[in-house]
Design an enzyme around this catalytic site. Structure first.
Site, short mmCIF file in Angstrom:
data_model
loop_
_atom_site.label_atom_id
_atom_site.label_comp_id
_atom_site.label_asym_id
_atom_site.label_seq_id
_atom_site.Cartn_x
_atom_site.Cartn_y
_atom_site.Cartn_z
N TYR A 42 -18.09 -22.32 32.19
CA TYR A 42 -18.74 -22.79 33.41
C TYR A 42 -20.17 -22.24 33.51
CZ TYR A 42 -14.49 -24.52 35.86
OH TYR A 42 -13.38 -25.23 36.26
N CYS A 73 -13.54 -15.45 38.78
CA CYS A 73 -14.63 -15.97 37.95
C CYS A 73 -15.91 -15.80 38.76
CB CYS A 73 -14.38 -17.45 37.66
SG CYS A 73 -15.73 -18.29 36.82
N THR A 75 -18.86 -16.96 38.10
CA THR A 75 -19.65 -18.18 38.16
C THR A 75 -19.13 -19.08 39.29
OG1 THR A 75 -19.87 -17.95 35.77
CG2 THR A 75 -20.60 -20.02 36.72
N CYS A 192 -19.18 -10.69 34.89
CA CYS A 192 -18.43 -11.83 34.35
C CYS A 192 -17.08 -11.26 33.95
CB CYS A 192 -19.14 -12.43 33.15
SG CYS A 192 -18.14 -13.66 32.26
N THR A 193 -16.02 -11.94 34.33
CA THR A 193 -14.69 -11.35 34.12
C THR A 193 -14.32 -11.24 32.64
OG1 THR A 193 -13.74 -13.56 34.56
CG2 THR A 193 -13.78 -11.99 36.38
N HIS A 194 -15.03 -11.94 31.77
CA HIS A 194 -14.79 -11.80 30.33
C HIS A 194 -15.37 -10.49 29.78
CE1 HIS A 194 -14.14 -16.15 30.54
NE2 HIS A 194 -13.86 -16.19 29.25
#
Ligand code: DGL
Length: 277
Positions: A42, A73, A75, A192-194
């Site tokens: 996204y 998320c 974003t 960012c959760t990643h």
């Protein structure tokens, strides 16, 4: 009682890093995870697109019984949360709630930074939204925020390249850039959760006096507080310790990569056809 899990949504896998921490704090609750892997990432998409995709996901989760949804998320939290809360919820589900992952972090930031210089590493979309800058300025106007978009980080993870040399190259590149932009930064937010998966690599390129802020435990604590303060929502969420996972991509793809983010194997189902591609 009707099954009413807490919904957790991400564009793909990143929300699993948040769910992992939420589960530790609230193991008795039921959780329904949705990853929109077919349309991820996204981070490079427009406001309109992220908002439209996120609203679809929220409606889908509502239709499956969720009365509380966490947009795990950044974003989606940056680009869609406010509109969904203010414009859509009053019309489609006035008694249900949608929460994001940015506010819990910005509320804490003033207690962490001493130099009052904070760096935010995030997707291009989150950076462009200025959400972190705006939220931190509201609560701590004395803090200077520098942002750095890291557009390669999510694709590297989603292509299972965490351990490759490319990951080291791009982690170092963005850390060097943000610290060059402001040498007084003493706190770096992984917005960012990643990105929490990159923590060990990031630590190689920063000094020990810089705090690295991942969102999982902060969001989990904030959700615990929220449920305590809102018994009318907490009482509606069912508690049988159930976990359900859905992806908009093939289940093979999701099940293959999910353990990297979630820490263990899962079985998932493909989201059904009421969700356009
Ligand atoms: N995990 C999402 C976030 O926290 C973004 C990943 C994407 O670009 O889809 O921002």
């Amino acid at each position: 009682m009707e099954y009413q899990p807490i919904g957790v949504f991400d564009s793909g896998f990143g929300g699993l890093t948040v769910l992992r921490e939420i589960e530790q704090a609230l193991p008795q609750y039921d959780f329904l995870y949705l990853g929109d892997n077919a349309r991820a990432p996204y981070g490079t998409r427009s406001f309109e697109t992220v908002y439209a995709y996120t609203l679809e996901a929220v409606e889908w989760l509502f239709n499956r019984g969720c009365c509380l949804i966490i947009l795990a998320c950044n974003t989606a939290s940056a680009k869609a949360l406010r509109t969904i809360q203010q414009k859509d919820l009053p019309l489609i589900a006035p008694d249900r709630r949608v929460l994001g992952v940015i506010r819990p972090v910005t509320e804490l930031i003033g207690t962490i930074t001493k130099s009052r210089h904070v760096g935010v590493l995030a997707t291009a979309g989150t950076v462009a939204s200025q959400s972190y800058v705006i939220e931190i300025a509201k609560q701590f106007p004395d803090i200077t925020v520098v942002q750095e978009a890291c557009p390669m980080w999510v694709p590297l993870l989603e292509n299972n390249e965490l351990e490759g040399a490319g990951a080291d190259y791009f982690v170092k590149q963005h850390i060097d850039r943000i610290l060059a932009a402001d040498s007084r930064i003493d706190t770096l937010v992984l917005g960012c959760t990643h990105y929490t998966l990159f923590e060990p690599k990031i630590r190689r390129y920063i000094t020990d006096d810089i705090s690295l802020i991942s969102q999982g435990t902060i969001v989990a604590k904030s959700l615990e507080d929220y449920l305590r303060r809102h018994p009318e929502i907490a009482e509606r969420c069912t508690r049988q310790g159930k976990r359900d996972f859905y992806t908009s991509e093939t289940t093979d793809f999701f099940e293959r990569l999910a353990p990297l983010f979630y820490g263990r194997q899962i079985r998932c189902r493909q989201r059904t056809g009421d969700f356009p591609h």
